[in-house]
Write a protein that holds these residues in place. Structure first.
Motif, PDB file in Angstrom:
ATOM      1  N   TYR A 102      52.294  32.374 -16.611  1.00 20.94           N
ATOM      2  CA  TYR A 102      52.060  31.304 -15.643  1.00 20.94           C
ATOM      3  C   TYR A 102      50.733  30.613 -15.927  1.00 20.94           C
ATOM      4  CZ  TYR A 102      48.944  34.740 -13.514  1.00 20.94           C
ATOM      5  OH  TYR A 102      47.938  35.643 -13.305  1.00 20.94           O
ATOM      6  N   ASN A 103      50.586  29.408 -15.397  1.00 21.14           N
ATOM      7  CA  ASN A 103      49.339  28.657 -15.521  1.00 21.14           C
ATOM      8  C   ASN A 103      48.401  29.037 -14.387  1.00 21.14           C
ATOM      9  OD1 ASN A 103      50.259  27.226 -17.740  1.00 21.14           O
ATOM     10  ND2 ASN A 103      51.127  25.620 -16.489  1.00 21.14           N
ATOM     11  N   GLN A 104      47.123  29.057 -14.702  1.00 23.08           N
ATOM     12  CA  GLN A 104      46.118  29.374 -13.693  1.00 23.08           C
ATOM     13  C   GLN A 104      44.884  28.523 -13.961  1.00 23.08           C
ATOM     14  OE1 GLN A 104      45.508  33.579 -13.059  1.00 23.08           O
ATOM     15  NE2 GLN A 104      43.407  33.268 -12.503  1.00 23.08           N
ATOM     16  N   SER A 105      44.223  28.104 -12.886  1.00 26.34           N
ATOM     17  CA  SER A 105      42.994  27.338 -13.012  1.00 26.34           C
ATOM     18  C   SER A 105      42.055  27.729 -11.878  1.00 26.34           C
ATOM     19  CB  SER A 105      43.301  25.837 -12.939  1.00 26.34           C
ATOM     20  OG  SER A 105      42.110  25.084 -13.064  1.00 26.34           O
ATOM     21  N   MET A 106      40.802  27.987 -12.235  1.00 26.11           N
ATOM     22  CA  MET A 106      39.808  28.319 -11.215  1.00 26.11           C
ATOM     23  C   MET A 106      38.475  27.679 -11.576  1.00 26.11           C
ATOM     24  SD  MET A 106      38.690  32.245 -11.893  1.00 26.11           S
ATOM     25  CE  MET A 106      39.769  32.946 -13.107  1.00 26.11           C
ATOM     26  N   ILE A 107      37.697  27.447 -10.560  1.00 24.89           N
ATOM     27  CA  ILE A 107      36.337  26.946 -10.750  1.00 24.89           C
ATOM     28  C   ILE A 107      35.392  28.080 -10.399  1.00 24.89           C
ATOM     29  CG2 ILE A 107      34.586  25.336  -9.898  1.00 24.89           C
ATOM     30  CD1 ILE A 107      36.825  23.288  -9.543  1.00 24.89           C
ATOM     31  N   MET A 108      34.468  28.345 -11.310  1.00 19.30           N
ATOM     32  CA  MET A 108      33.442  29.358 -11.065  1.00 19.30           C
ATOM     33  C   MET A 108      32.098  28.656 -10.980  1.00 19.30           C
ATOM     34  SD  MET A 108      34.531  32.554 -13.491  1.00 19.30           S
ATOM     35  CE  MET A 108      33.322  33.665 -12.848  1.00 19.30           C
ATOM     36  N   GLU A 109      31.361  29.016  -9.964  1.00 19.12           N
ATOM     37  CA  GLU A 109      30.044  28.436  -9.737  1.00 19.12           C
ATOM     38  C   GLU A 109      29.056  29.581  -9.585  1.00 19.12           C
ATOM     39  OE1 GLU A 109      28.047  25.174  -6.704  1.00 19.12           O
ATOM     40  OE2 GLU A 109      30.161  25.631  -6.573  1.00 19.12           O
ATOM     41  N   ALA A 110      27.897  29.461 -10.231  1.00 19.28           N
ATOM     42  CA  ALA A 110      26.883  30.518 -10.152  1.00 19.28           C
ATOM     43  C   ALA A 110      25.499  29.906 -10.071  1.00 19.28           C
ATOM     44  CB  ALA A 110      26.974  31.426 -11.370  1.00 19.28           C
ATOM     45  N   ALA A 111      24.639  30.583  -9.331  1.00 15.37           N
ATOM     46  CA  ALA A 111      23.254  30.134  -9.242  1.00 15.37           C
ATOM     47  C   ALA A 111      22.550  30.342 -10.576  1.00 15.37           C
ATOM     48  CB  ALA A 111      22.536  30.900  -8.129  1.00 15.37           C
ATOM     49  N   ASP A 112      22.940  31.368 -11.313  1.00 17.27           N
ATOM     50  CA  ASP A 112      22.326  31.707 -12.595  1.00 17.27           C
ATOM     51  C   ASP A 112      23.266  31.276 -13.728  1.00 17.27           C
ATOM     52  OD1 ASP A 112      21.209  32.835 -14.863  1.00 17.27           O
ATOM     53  OD2 ASP A 112      21.096  34.860 -14.036  1.00 17.27           O
ATOM     54  N   SER A 113      22.913  30.235 -14.451  1.00  5.71           N
ATOM     55  CA  SER A 113      23.790  29.703 -15.500  1.00  5.71           C
ATOM     56  C   SER A 113      24.011  30.696 -16.632  1.00  5.71           C
ATOM     57  CB  SER A 113      23.246  28.380 -16.042  1.00  5.71           C
ATOM     58  OG  SER A 113      21.972  28.566 -16.614  1.00  5.71           O
ATOM     59  N   SER A 114      23.032  31.579 -16.916  1.00  4.94           N
ATOM     60  CA  SER A 114      23.231  32.562 -17.994  1.00  4.94           C
ATOM     61  C   SER A 114      24.294  33.587 -17.604  1.00  4.94           C
ATOM     62  CB  SER A 114      21.918  33.256 -18.357  1.00  4.94           C
ATOM     63  OG  SER A 114      21.423  33.977 -17.257  1.00  4.94           O
TER      64      SER A 114
END
Length: 189
Positions: A102-114
């Motif tokens: 199946y297809n999946q898409s998510m957005i991940m956001e973090a305060a620490d880019s590393s």
């Protein structure tokens, strides 16, 4: 009379297989819903129980709930066409299995880019990573979910992620027969 009995057996087997396909499809949609709502314990209740011999269920629940939020990471599952593809149910010597893609898409956001870079590196094998800004990425691609019915599941369907990133754990809990069959099934999806 023998022909009638044989015809009945064939009809019964195909009816059971169609019922299994419908159960798996319904369960699959439930798992996707629970995942997008971050209902971790509900997903774990539908998970193949042998996975908990590698990591105990309570520990997995705690890690999944606290790890990402504790690190300042936010995940949002996007609504995308699933494009669900399923193999027919395959009966093996001690189990029945079915593989879904199946297809999946998510957005991940973090305060620490590393930290975000480290997490996306682990997801690179099966996915496309799109950088939205310094602290936000979209991860999309195809994923696999394996349905298993055997003595460990008390002959009910339970599920296991079957992406490359899960290969090490899966090789510890699945029989060689299942691993071989699933690799063959992957080529048909």
């Amino acid at each position: 009379m023998k022909n009638l009995f044989l015809l009945f057996l064939i009809f019964s087997a195909s009816t059971l297989s169609a019922q299994d396909q419908e159960i798996i499809k319904r369960d699959f949609q439930t798992i996707i819903k629970y995942t997008s709502e971050m209902k971790i314990d509900d997903v774990l209740n539908m998970t193949y129980p042998q996975l908990f011999t590698v990591v105990p269920k309570a520990q997995m629940s705690t890690m999944a709930k606290g790890m990402l939020s504790g690190m300042g990471i936010k995940m949002i599952y996007e609504q995308v066409p699933l494009n669900l593809k399923m193999t027919p149910v395959k009966t093996l010597s001690k189990s029945s299995i079915c593989l879904s893609k199946y297809n999946q898409s998510m957005i991940m956001e973090a305060a620490d880019s590393s930290l975000l870079e480290m997490l996306t590196y682990a997801k690179m094998k099966d996915n496309i990573i799109e950088k939205l800004d310094a602290n936000k990425v979209r991860i999309k691609g195809s994923s696999y979910l394996l349905a298993i019915k055997d003595s460990f599941t008390k002959n009910t369907w339970k599920y296991l992620r079957y992406d490359d990133e899960n290969a090490e754990a899966n090789s510890k809990i699945l029989s060689k027969e299942i691993l071989t069959a699933v690799e063959q099934m992957k080529t048909s999806l």
